[in-house]
Design a protein around this motif. Structure first.
Motif, PDB file in Angstrom:
ATOM      1  N   ALA A   1       0.835  -1.194   0.000  1.00 45.87           N
ATOM      2  CA  ALA A   1       0.000   0.000   0.000  1.00 45.87           C
ATOM      3  C   ALA A   1       0.866   1.239   0.000  1.00 45.87           C
ATOM      4  O   ALA A   1       2.049   1.206   0.392  1.00 45.87           O
ATOM      5  CB  ALA A   1      -0.936   0.001   1.212  1.00 45.87           C
ATOM      6  N   ALA A   2       0.245   2.343  -0.434  1.00 48.57           N
ATOM      7  CA  ALA A   2       0.916   3.640  -0.425  1.00 48.57           C
ATOM      8  C   ALA A   2       0.308   4.502   0.672  1.00 48.57           C
ATOM      9  O   ALA A   2      -0.917   4.538   0.846  1.00 48.57           O
ATOM     10  CB  ALA A   2       0.756   4.331  -1.772  1.00 48.57           C
ATOM     11  N   LEU A   3       1.162   5.178   1.408  1.00 43.38           N
ATOM     12  CA  LEU A   3       0.667   6.166   2.355  1.00 43.38           C
ATOM     13  C   LEU A   3       0.173   7.389   1.584  1.00 43.38           C
ATOM     14  O   LEU A   3       0.430   7.542   0.379  1.00 43.38           O
ATOM     15  CB  LEU A   3       1.773   6.562   3.331  1.00 43.38           C
ATOM     16  N   ALA A   4      -0.494   8.274   2.283  1.00 41.71           N
ATOM     17  CA  ALA A   4      -1.044   9.458   1.626  1.00 41.71           C
ATOM     18  C   ALA A   4       0.043  10.307   0.991  1.00 41.71           C
ATOM     19  O   ALA A   4      -0.192  10.977  -0.020  1.00 41.71           O
ATOM     20  CB  ALA A   4      -1.851  10.282   2.631  1.00 41.71           C
ATOM     21  N   ASP A   5       1.244  10.272   1.543  1.00 45.83           N
ATOM     22  CA  ASP A   5       2.339  11.077   0.974  1.00 45.83           C
ATOM     23  C   ASP A   5       3.052  10.380  -0.174  1.00 45.83           C
ATOM     24  O   ASP A   5       4.046  10.876  -0.699  1.00 45.83           O
ATOM     25  CB  ASP A   5       3.345  11.459   2.064  1.00 45.83           C
ATOM     26  N   GLY A   6       2.562   9.199  -0.559  1.00 42.89           N
ATOM     27  CA  GLY A   6       3.130   8.475  -1.691  1.00 42.89           C
ATOM     28  C   GLY A   6       4.129   7.405  -1.322  1.00 42.89           C
ATOM     29  O   GLY A   6       4.567   6.637  -2.196  1.00 42.89           O
ATOM     30  N   THR A   7       4.506   7.304  -0.055  1.00 41.87           N
ATOM     31  CA  THR A   7       5.465   6.282   0.369  1.00 41.87           C
ATOM     32  C   THR A   7       4.874   4.890   0.161  1.00 41.87           C
ATOM     33  O   THR A   7       3.779   4.588   0.643  1.00 41.87           O
ATOM     34  CB  THR A   7       5.828   6.460   1.851  1.00 41.87           C
ATOM     35  N   LEU A   8       5.590   4.032  -0.555  1.00 42.67           N
ATOM     36  CA  LEU A   8       5.147   2.661  -0.799  1.00 42.67           C
ATOM     37  C   LEU A   8       5.723   1.739   0.262  1.00 42.67           C
ATOM     38  O   LEU A   8       6.945   1.741   0.494  1.00 42.67           O
ATOM     39  CB  LEU A   8       5.594   2.196  -2.187  1.00 42.67           C
ATOM     40  N   LEU A   9       4.876   0.948   0.900  1.00 42.49           N
ATOM     41  CA  LEU A   9       5.309   0.053   1.961  1.00 42.49           C
ATOM     42  C   LEU A   9       4.715  -1.331   1.760  1.00 42.49           C
ATOM     43  O   LEU A   9       3.615  -1.488   1.210  1.00 42.49           O
ATOM     44  CB  LEU A   9       4.887   0.588   3.328  1.00 42.49           C
ATOM     45  N   HIS A  10       5.447  -2.314   2.256  1.00 39.83           N
ATOM     46  CA  HIS A  10       4.949  -3.683   2.321  1.00 39.83           C
ATOM     47  C   HIS A  10       4.507  -3.948   3.754  1.00 39.83           C
ATOM     48  O   HIS A  10       5.305  -3.856   4.693  1.00 39.83           O
ATOM     49  CB  HIS A  10       6.032  -4.679   1.909  1.00 39.83           C
ATOM     50  N   PHE A  11       3.241  -4.276   3.923  1.00 38.74           N
ATOM     51  CA  PHE A  11       2.679  -4.544   5.241  1.00 38.74           C
ATOM     52  C   PHE A  11       2.575  -6.064   5.413  1.00 38.74           C
ATOM     53  O   PHE A  11       1.766  -6.716   4.743  1.00 38.74           O
ATOM     54  CB  PHE A  11       1.295  -3.910   5.383  1.00 38.74           C
ATOM     55  N   GLY A  12       3.390  -6.594   6.287  1.00 33.34           N
ATOM     56  CA  GLY A  12       3.368  -8.023   6.553  1.00 33.34           C
ATOM     57  C   GLY A  12       3.873  -8.283   7.954  1.00 33.34           C
ATOM     58  O   GLY A  12       3.812  -7.406   8.830  1.00 33.34           O
TER      59      GLY A  12
END
Length: 974
Positions: A163-174
């Motif tokens: 998912a992407a945070l509102a500021d555009g940062t892409l993260l893997h949530f696991g």
């Protein structure tokens, strides 16, 4: 507008800022409506994230949306709505051995499971909206499904999310370890902060979070507390309703498909006793225990498709039934548990011979077809309730509270008392195994007093749920309905934690604000679909809508029957909605059209909207298949509504040349027959084809039906044995003018079967009879009424003495069962309508009565059969199969198809030709092409046969011709 211009420059997907399209995204399946600033339908994940960035730069909020079926207002907001369902719907990877897959968020659950089935796997969070619910929406909502007792919720089956945070940062949530030393990557400081919050608040979370499985309210802070296993950060996103991050992919845990199962239908004479028994029944470890109450059973008995199911599965007159499902791999084990279920019911004191309070027992169901029918009935519960035609409707706001099973009986008894105290009632059904019943009090939210009653019911119900230490949100999430009540449920400290999480993820409140934290009042009528100033001025209508309330003689009420449940968005099974299946556009689905009509007649789209070009564009791809009339759970009849729009437009704009050519066809057909070679010249000249396309809008790529001189003209008004049973044969315009072989064959078959067939001349002595359908398709309702008046006058004497009126063309014959009664309500018209039968319906009825004597012989080894949309809508397709099975050694295979796409004149339009082909290519034409040359292709509809000929170069036959061939075979091979 700079934002719109930038989106159009940088996004290749659809960008909508007009009122019509925005209005179609202003509602979901809740009672709320918020007009968005704009709508974007991205083609790729990159475009979705680009939309987020552009909106953020413009200071606008973003709301991701899947199927738009949320019942609490989760997917409505005033910023940019991003529709992920059209394009972002792929399986990215599949690991069969480890039973997992990664998908894009817009994939629909049923579509996912269709692709997984061939690998023996499925995703078991089986929500009742599986035909349109997207995985992204289900994750955002933490959906549960009917079998969560075995499989758990969406959270339990989500392995990871990107998912992407509102500021555009892409993260893997696991899964992440708790040791901060291991969390030093860019962006992972967020995870460290969340784990710290979980450690800090562990005691408060343990104290305040309800100890029930179906707790989907608020943020899943319990996913952050210290434990022996790694924490999974995806579980914080699950249930966050798009407020924390913008999901781009989801990794799912998969399960083996269910191969064996049995059902035990437990009967109870007392609803209270049924609820009290649930806590004991779950001890047998079923995968589901589903409630159906007396009200649902009563409604089901009035619905034709459910009558045989209830008659078989339900004994006597129970106050409630609990449907207990066992689905172990070993069927012997299932049968053993079913036996134990009966013994347990006896141990609990229930018996068939007892008094009402302890009356009951178990009806065992092992037949798979009946099991499917019961499941479909149970799943239709909500929609059966929503089919009420009155102003008041069952309203979703306390509908999925969950309480511990030992309290379920007392909870439901007290809940009914709350409803009664506020002057209403509700029905209860669904997940008794989880203490989560779907409950909807009947209210009219256009009335201030009912809105106040809703508020009072919510406050009293939620207080009772807290008393039982249950959850006020057990399946359908928070949205605008329940978020306001979180502080009373969780306490101020947890609410402060929720706000901290939201601010840490989305400090500028860009992502779907107003849900879970800082929500508006649930009864703020400014946010309702029917706000205080909602009005529909009186309007002139041409059809009878009197069974509904509201303006236009009830037209308003008919339009407002759409509750946005989204069943019209299904992609397989049934017929509805063929245009949406081809385009996947909200504009082209029954729901989108109904929303547009509601906004138009209430003045929300400006003056003259009903007859506007934009409205016609909305209805452009509606093929009037009538599938929605039959398959829409609330009975929205868009084909009938389209006639009203066409009539309104005719009064304002007049007729186009194409409408004249189509509408008046029955009037000029005799003249065209006299000059058939000249009339057919257009088909043989490319120049004339191009000219017709330019001046009349008829596609040059289509050959028109060929006129013929030898039109069907019966030699006598009556034929067949003098002592035969009487029947009237209705010779419709299309078969009379273009394919007389069908009428000749039908006449031969009826006479061979010993019937005395009437072909009466029109009572007024004029031209041949017509049902008026072509006039209706052009909005010429008065002309259609005139044609039907002539038909009724001619057939009335036969109908008065009970003589069946039999027709071959489904769209024409079934006009007598449908539109006729919308144009005339007198007893004579009703009598003619009651006697109207399709050719196959009549033959099946006669066969079942033991009166059909037809010497039939072998014609082919196999036949593939396509059903006309109107046959399916009126439940008249099954007789086609039944009649064909009378032919010796003929293997009959039904084509699983939606509309053929031709739909009368629709497939001939230059602007609709491609859509017509796209509809046909979904399933019909590929199925016909796969058929061997010796296989018969059967289709009763004139349009269907032409589409098959054009698209697959195969000649399709009407059932009457196949039966005539069978007669000839029997005679030549006695």
């Amino acid at each position: 507008m700079m934002l719109e211009d930038r989106l159009r420059r940088e996004i290749t997907g659809d960008v909508f800022f007009d009122a019509f399209n925005r209005g179609r995204y202003a509602t979901d399946a809740s009672f709320y409506q918020i007009m968005p600033l704009g709508v974007v339908v991205p083609r790729t994940v990159d475009e979705a994230l680009r939309t987020l960035a552009i909106a953020r730069d413009a200071g606008r909020i973003v709301t991701p949306r899947g199927g738009g079926t949320s019942q609490c207002g989760q997917t409505v907001n005033e910023g940019i709505v991003v529709d992920l369902s059209k394009h972002l719907n792929r399986i990215i990877s599949l690991d069969v051995e480890n039973r997992s897959c990664v998908v894009e968020p817009g994939i629909v659950l049923d579509d996912l499971n269709r692709q997984l089935k061939k690998h023996g796997l499925w995703f078991p969070v089986d929500v009742s909206t599986a035909s349109r619910a997207t995985i992204g929406g289900m994750a955002g909502n933490n959906s549960c499904g009917g079998r969560s007792l075995r499989y758990g919720t969406m959270r339990d089956n989500t392995l990871a999310m990107d998912a992407a945070l509102a500021d555009g940062t892409l993260l893997h949530f696991g899964e992440v370890p708790r040791d901060p030393a291991h969390l030093n990557d860019g962006g992972l400081a967020l995870f460290r902060d969340m784990l710290d919050l979980g450690a800090r608040e562990a005691a408060e979370i343990s104290e305040r979070f309800p100890k029930v499985q179906r707790r989907v309210g608020g943020y899943n802070l319990d996913a952050l507390v210290p434990r022996n296993a790694p924490n999974n950060m995806a579980h914080l996103l699950v249930g966050s309703e798009g407020t924390l991050a913008f999901t781009t992919r989801v990794e799912l845990k998969l399960w083996p498909v269910i191969r064996n199962k049995v059902l035990g239908v437990c009967h109870f004479g007392s609803f209270y006793e049924a609820m009290d028994a649930a806590q004991h029944l779950v001890k047998l470890r079923p995968i589901a225990v589903e409630l159906v109450d007396r009200t649902m059973l009563s409604l089901g008995r009035e619905i034709a498709m459910f009558q045989p199911i209830i008659a078989t599965a339900v004994r006597g007159d129970p106050d409630a039934v609990l449907i207990v499902e066992f689905a172990e791999e070993d069927q012997a084990e299932n049968l053993q548990r079913l036996k134990a279920l009966g013994e347990l019911m006896g141990d609990l004191g229930f018996g068939w011979n007892n008094g009402q309070r302890k009356w009951g027992g178990v009806v065992e169901i092992s037949d798979p077809a009946l099991q499917t029918g019961i499941a479909e009935f149970r799943a239709a519960g909500l929609n059966v309730m929503m089919s009420m035609k009155q102003e008041g409707k069952p309203v979703s706001f306390v509908e999925d509270c969950a309480v511990p099973l030992p309290h379920l009986a007392d909870y439901t008894e007290r809940l009914n008392a709350i409803f009664a105290r506020h002057g209403t009632r509700g029905t209860m059904y669904a997940h008794a195994s989880e203490g989560c019943l779907h409950v909807r009090p009947v209210l009219n939210l256009k009335l201030e007093k009912d809105v106040k009653a809703m508020r009072a019911i919510a406050e009293e119900t939620f207080a009772m749920v807290r008393e039982y230490k249950g959850s006020h949100s057990g399946e359908h999430g928070d949205g605008l309905v329940r978020s306001e009540f979180h502080e009373a449920m969780f306490g101020p400290r947890i609410i402060a934690d929720f706000r901290e999480v939201k601010h840490r993820f989305d400090p500028n409140n860009v992502l779907n604000p107003g849900k879970i934290v800082d929500a508006p009042k649930m009864d703020d009528r400014a946010l309702f679909r029917y706000p205080p100033d909602y009005r529909v001025p009186e309007l002139k209508t041409v059809l009878d809508w009197s069974v509904y309330p509201g303006a236009g003689g009830g037209f308003q009420g008919a339009v407002e029957m759409c509750n946005n449940n989204g069943a019209c968005r299904k992609l397989e099974g049934g017929v509805m909605c063929p245009s949406y299946r081809a385009t996947h556009d909200e504009k082209d689905v029954t729901r989108g059209r109904a929303n547009t009509l509601r906004l138009a007649i209430s003045g929300q789209l400006g003056s003259g909207a009903l007859a506007s070009d934009k409205m016609m564009d909305t209805l452009k791809l509606c093929v009037s298949c009538k599938a929605c009339r039959h398959e829409c759970p609330t009975g929205v009849d868009m084909a009938k509504m389209k006639i009203e729009v066409l009539a309104a437009r005719l009064a304002t704009h007049g007729l186009s040349l194409r409408d004249r050519l189509v509408g008046y066809l029955p009037r000029y057909a005799p003249l065209a027959a006299h000059f058939a070679p000249l009339a057919n010249w257009r088909n043989r000249s490319l120049l004339l084809r191009m000219l017709f396309e330019k001046v009349a809008g008829i596609s040059a790529q289509r050959a028109l039906p060929e006129w013929r001189r030898d039109v069907f003209k019966p030699g006598a008004e009556v034929t067949g044995p003098a002592d035969g049973r009487e029947v009237v044969l209705f010779a419709d315009t299309f078969n009379r003018a273009y394919e007389r072989e069908n009428l000749d064959a039908a006449l031969r078959v009826l006479v061979a079967a010993g019937y005395r067939v009437h072909l009466p001349k029109p009572a007024d002595g004029g031209r041949a009879l017509c049902c008026g359908r072509t006039f209706l398709s052009a909005g010429l309702v008065d002309h259609a009424r005139s044609e039907l008046d002539r038909l009724v006058a001619t057939y009335a004497p036969f109908a008065a003495r009970g003589v069946p009126i039999v027709g071959l063309e489904p769209s024409c014959l079934l006009t007598l069962r449908d539109e006729l009664l919308s144009l005339r309500s007198d007893d004579t018209a009703k009598a003619v309508s009651a006697q109207a039968l399709l050719f196959e319906e009549f033959l099946v009825r006669e066969a079942e009565a033991g009166r059909l004597q037809l010497p039939l012989g072998r014609v082919a080894a196999k036949a593939v059969v396509h059903g006309h949309c109107h046959q399916k809508s009126f439940g008249a397709f099954k007789p086609v199969e039944q009649v064909l099975r009378l032919i010796p050694e003929l293997n009959v295979e039904l084509i699983e198809s939606s509309c053929c796409g031709m739909a009368g004149a629709f497939g001939y339009g230059s602007d609709t030709y491609q859509a017509s082909i796209d509809m046909a290519e979904l399933s019909l034409l590929p199925a016909v092409r796969r058929a061997e040359a010796a296989t018969l292709v059967v289709a009763d509809g004139t349009s269907c046969r032409h589409q098959i000929a054009d698209g697959a170069s195969r000649a399709a036959l009407h059932v009457a011709r196949v039966l005539a061939m069978s007669l000839d075979s029997a005679r030549s091979n006695p």
